[in-house]
Design a protein around this motif. Structure first.
Motif, PDB file in Angstrom:
ATOM      1  N   VAL A  30       0.917  57.771  11.854  1.00  0.00           N
ATOM      2  CA  VAL A  30       0.061  58.794  12.738  1.00  0.00           C
ATOM      3  C   VAL A  30      -1.358  58.928  12.485  1.00  0.00           C
ATOM      4  N   ASN A  31      -1.816  58.654  11.266  1.00  0.00           N
ATOM      5  CA  ASN A  31      -2.886  58.886  10.950  1.00  0.00           C
ATOM      6  C   ASN A  31      -4.017  57.715  11.538  1.00  0.00           C
ATOM      7  N   ALA A  32      -3.105  56.592  11.467  1.00  0.00           N
ATOM      8  CA  ALA A  32      -3.915  55.480  12.407  1.00  0.00           C
ATOM      9  C   ALA A  32      -4.219  55.582  13.902  1.00  0.00           C
ATOM     10  N   MET A  33      -3.622  56.502  14.473  1.00  0.00           N
ATOM     11  CA  MET A  33      -3.770  56.625  15.900  1.00  0.00           C
ATOM     12  C   MET A  33      -5.187  57.035  16.295  1.00  0.00           C
ATOM     13  N   GLY A  34      -5.810  57.672  15.525  1.00  0.00           N
ATOM     14  CA  GLY A  34      -7.300  57.816  15.823  1.00  0.00           C
ATOM     15  C   GLY A  34      -7.479  59.264  17.124  1.00  0.00           C
ATOM     16  N   VAL A  35      -6.135  59.787  17.272  1.00  0.00           N
ATOM     17  CA  VAL A  35      -6.227  61.051  18.183  1.00  0.00           C
ATOM     18  C   VAL A  35      -5.664  62.203  17.227  1.00  0.00           C
ATOM     19  N   GLY A  36      -5.672  63.217  17.677  1.00  0.00           N
ATOM     20  CA  GLY A  36      -5.106  64.402  17.019  1.00  0.00           C
ATOM     21  C   GLY A  36      -3.760  64.491  17.205  1.00  0.00           C
ATOM     22  N   PHE A  37      -2.588  64.622  16.139  1.00  0.00           N
ATOM     23  CA  PHE A  37      -1.084  64.608  16.432  1.00  0.00           C
ATOM     24  C   PHE A  37      -0.710  65.793  15.576  1.00  0.00           C
ATOM     25  N   LEU A  38       0.064  66.440  16.423  1.00  0.00           N
ATOM     26  CA  LEU A  38       0.930  67.462  15.618  1.00  0.00           C
ATOM     27  C   LEU A  38       2.369  67.388  15.933  1.00  0.00           C
ATOM     28  N   ALA A  39       3.354  67.644  15.129  1.00  0.00           N
ATOM     29  CA  ALA A  39       4.732  67.806  15.593  1.00  0.00           C
ATOM     30  C   ALA A  39       5.023  69.102  14.937  1.00  0.00           C
ATOM     31  N   ASN A  50      -1.548  64.741  11.579  1.00  0.00           N
ATOM     32  CA  ASN A  50      -2.450  63.563  10.892  1.00  0.00           C
ATOM     33  C   ASN A  50      -3.890  64.267  10.546  1.00  0.00           C
ATOM     34  N   THR A  51      -4.466  63.213  10.107  1.00  0.00           N
ATOM     35  CA  THR A  51      -5.858  63.491   9.576  1.00  0.00           C
ATOM     36  C   THR A  51      -6.757  64.060  10.500  1.00  0.00           C
ATOM     37  N   VAL A  52      -6.726  63.545  11.752  1.00  0.00           N
ATOM     38  CA  VAL A  52      -7.422  64.018  12.932  1.00  0.00           C
ATOM     39  C   VAL A  52      -7.304  65.563  13.017  1.00  0.00           C
ATOM     40  N   ALA A  53      -5.975  65.978  13.122  1.00  0.00           N
ATOM     41  CA  ALA A  53      -5.663  67.397  13.504  1.00  0.00           C
ATOM     42  C   ALA A  53      -6.045  68.278  12.216  1.00  0.00           C
ATOM     43  N   ARG A  54      -5.877  67.629  11.111  1.00  0.00           N
ATOM     44  CA  ARG A  54      -6.064  68.461   9.789  1.00  0.00           C
ATOM     45  C   ARG A  54      -7.507  68.695   9.651  1.00  0.00           C
ATOM     46  N   GLU A  55      -8.349  67.458   9.989  1.00  0.00           N
ATOM     47  CA  GLU A  55      -9.860  67.679   9.984  1.00  0.00           C
ATOM     48  C   GLU A  55     -10.504  68.565  11.037  1.00  0.00           C
ATOM     49  N   SER A  56     -10.279  68.186  12.421  1.00  0.00           N
ATOM     50  CA  SER A  56     -10.961  68.664  13.262  1.00  0.00           C
ATOM     51  C   SER A  56     -10.202  70.320  13.707  1.00  0.00           C
ATOM     52  N   CYS A  57      -8.799  70.532  13.346  1.00  0.00           N
ATOM     53  CA  CYS A  57      -8.421  71.712  14.085  1.00  0.00           C
ATOM     54  C   CYS A  57      -7.858  72.760  12.679  1.00  0.00           C
ATOM     55  N   GLU A  58      -8.124  72.095  11.469  1.00  0.00           N
ATOM     56  CA  GLU A  58      -7.577  72.664   9.941  1.00  0.00           C
ATOM     57  C   GLU A  58      -5.926  72.960  10.478  1.00  0.00           C
ATOM     58  N   ALA A  59      -5.201  72.170  11.037  1.00  0.00           N
ATOM     59  CA  ALA A  59      -3.883  72.594  11.256  1.00  0.00           C
ATOM     60  C   ALA A  59      -3.160  71.282  10.209  1.00  0.00           C
ATOM     61  N   TYR A  60      -2.506  72.051   9.217  1.00  0.00           N
ATOM     62  CA  TYR A  60      -1.514  71.518   8.270  1.00  0.00           C
ATOM     63  C   TYR A  60      -0.097  71.788   8.300  1.00  0.00           C
ATOM     64  N   PRO A  61       0.679  70.856   8.012  1.00  0.00           N
ATOM     65  CA  PRO A  61       2.404  70.922   7.862  1.00  0.00           C
ATOM     66  C   PRO A  61       2.573  72.309   7.071  1.00  0.00           C
ATOM     67  N   ASP A  62       3.465  72.952   7.484  1.00  0.00           N
ATOM     68  CA  ASP A  62       4.023  74.202   6.813  1.00  0.00           C
ATOM     69  C   ASP A  62       3.334  75.619   7.117  1.00  0.00           C
ATOM     70  N   MET A  63       2.280  75.340   8.370  1.00  0.00           N
ATOM     71  CA  MET A  63       1.641  76.437   8.962  1.00  0.00           C
ATOM     72  C   MET A  63       2.296  76.681  10.190  1.00  0.00           C
ATOM     73  N   GLU A  64       2.094  77.780  10.608  1.00  0.00           N
ATOM     74  CA  GLU A  64       2.559  78.349  11.941  1.00  0.00           C
ATOM     75  C   GLU A  64       1.470  77.820  12.945  1.00  0.00           C
TER      76      GLU A  64
END
Length: 143
Positions: A30-39, A50-64
């Motif tokens: 999912v990090n290799a996708m080059g787009v934001g990815f959230l499950a 993935n990395t894009v979601a974490r860096e651009s949106c500050e969205a991390y696993p275990d967050m609501e």
């Protein structure tokens, strides 16, 4: 066996024979996708980002999701409560705009979550505005 089942079994066999941890492989995938990815699971908790979601949106696993990406939450919540079709829409944030594709995650006939794939569209929207401006100028010149 269906083609999909055969494909899944082949991938599973490759992963099990690979010298890498399966969780690490999926994260790298999912990090290799080059787009934001959230499950997101059925209760709205981010379970994979993935990395894009974490860096651009500050969205991390275990967050609501409603805290990490509040602009997405109303549509994801609706998707989690029964809408079985994928939908596409745009979301504006402080730093950027995104095109989002939201899809349910079905498992054994039950909807267990949703997947959000998003692409930054800020530059695309700026380009569209420029094109519109140029079209207006051309129209005025032709008149």
């Amino acid at each position: 066996m269906t083609t999909e089942t055969n494909s899944t079994l082949r991938i599973s066999n490759l992963l099990h024979n690979a010298p890498v941890n399966t969780d690490d492989f999926y994260q790298a995938l999912v990090n290799a996708m080059g787009v934001g990815f959230l499950a997101i699971n059925a209760s709205g908790l981010i379970i994979l980002a993935n990395t894009v979601a974490r860096e651009s949106c500050e969205a991390y696993p275990d967050m609501e999701l409603k805290k990490a990406f509040p602009e997405l939450w109303p549509k994801v919540n609706k998707k989690l409560t029964g809408c079985k079709q994928s939908i596409e829409f745009s979301v504006r944030r402080e730093k950027a705009d995104y095109l989002v594709r939201l899809s349910p995650i079905p498992l054994d006939g039950e909807q267990v979550g949703a997947v959000c794939v998003f692409v930054e569209s800020t530059s695309l929207e700026a380009m569209a505005m420029q094109m519109s401006f140029f079209q207006e100028i051309i129209s005025e010149m032709e008149a």
